[in-house]
Design an enzyme around this catalytic site. Structure first.
Site, short mmCIF file in Angstrom:
data_model
loop_
_atom_site.label_atom_id
_atom_site.label_comp_id
_atom_site.label_asym_id
_atom_site.label_seq_id
_atom_site.Cartn_x
_atom_site.Cartn_y
_atom_site.Cartn_z
CE1 TYR A 107 -3.91 -10.67 2.77
CE2 TYR A 107 -6.09 -11.45 3.35
CZ TYR A 107 -5.03 -10.61 3.58
OH TYR A 107 -5.07 -9.74 4.63
CG ASP A 148 -0.15 -9.92 1.33
OD1 ASP A 148 0.92 -10.28 1.87
OD2 ASP A 148 -0.91 -9.08 1.84
CG HIS A 249 0.02 -4.69 -0.40
ND1 HIS A 249 0.83 -5.75 -0.04
CD2 HIS A 249 -0.85 -4.52 0.62
CE1 HIS A 249 0.46 -6.21 1.14
NE2 HIS A 249 -0.56 -5.49 1.58
#
Length: 265
Positions: A107, A148, A249
């Site tokens: 992330y 991500d 998402h």
DNA sequence: ATGTCCAAAAGTTTTGGA
């Protein structure tokens, strides 16, 4: 091997949807981001009932990453050597070996705005990730870096590039940081969109962005050569972005035939 | 409406982060 990655925006808030999605999609390995749960609070029992073992890395209210696997979960590493902090290291990376595949769930820091200290942190974090992966790739095992990345690799990966001038996620240094990862030998596994020409993975909750397909492709799967050769197909599951109570998402699902490639190394 | 959602502090509301 079915591999998936999903920024769930709180595993607690998303748990019913996550469990339904796991049962319906049946991935072998899943990378999660923004689990946002305190240490020890990951719903391991619930996902365990579906056959998954969990490795999670949490720091409470923000961030949080995890790997779920039903094909083995070994050699779990939390964070990585040289990982920068803000100011302390955060729960942004975890890796594990699952059924012969080395899997990283990452992330990447958001960066906020290009003049914010968080942006320098983002670039430093990506540079340190590159160095850690350089070391890890030396053993030539199939490897996936999923998560991500908070960077849209090209202008085609945002719904309106003109609106993103002077914004994070599209600046040349951020894109160069992704290119430096690819220069290690990692390939961008671009998924097929279920609808429209762009495989967007994120749509802001506000202003009907999903409905208008005003999205971004910021969730990525970067595959080492042995894995990239084994990939058969990949798609963005936009169905998971629909309905009541979604994450902002959508998951990416990758199907790969790993066995022959593993043996070739 | 800079529009929504999430978690946590202190609560039936506000704040920071995305």
């Amino acid at each position: 091997m079915r591999l998936a990655t999903w920024n769930v925006n709180s595993v607690k808030a998303r748990l019913p949807r996550l469990l339904d999605w796991l049962a319906g999609t049946a991935p072998d390995v899943v990378c999660l981001q923004e689990t946002k749960c305190p240490d020890g609070a990951f719903p391991a029992t619930e996902v365990g009932e579906l056959g998954y073992t969990v490795a999670s890395h949490s720091d409470g209210r923000w961030n949080g990453v995890a790997v779920l696997s039903r094909v083995g979960l070994a050699d779990v590493t939390v964070g990585f050597p040289g990982e920068p902090g803000f100011p302390e290291p955060e729960a942004r990376a975890i890796s594990a070996t699952c059924g012969g595949l080395r899997v990283w769930s990452v992330y990447v820091p958001n960066g906020r705005t290009p003049d914010d200290p968080h942006y320098a942190y983002k670039l430093a974090w990506l540079a340190a990730l590159r160095d850690a992966l350089d070391t890890e790739l030396a053993n030539r095992a199939p490897l996936a870096v999923c998560g991500d990345f908070n960077v849209a690799p090209t202008d085609d990966d945002v719904w309106d590039p003109a609106l993103f001038v002077n914004s994070t996620h599209v600046t040349p240094p951020e894109r160069a940081a992704l290119a430096a990862l690819r220069d290690l030998g990692l390939s961008d596994v671009v998924p097929t969109p279920m609808k429209g020409p762009h495989p967007f993975t994120y749509w802001d909750y506000r202003a009907g962005m999903f409905h208008q397909n005003k999205g971004m492709r910021i969730d990525l799967v970067y595959a080492s050569a042995p894995l990239a050769r084994a990939v058969r197909s990949a798609y963005v599951d936009r169905e998971a972005r629909k309905g009541k109570g979604p994450s902002d998402h959508a998951p990416i699902v990758v199907d790969a035939d790993l066995t022959p490639t593993v043996e070739s190394f």
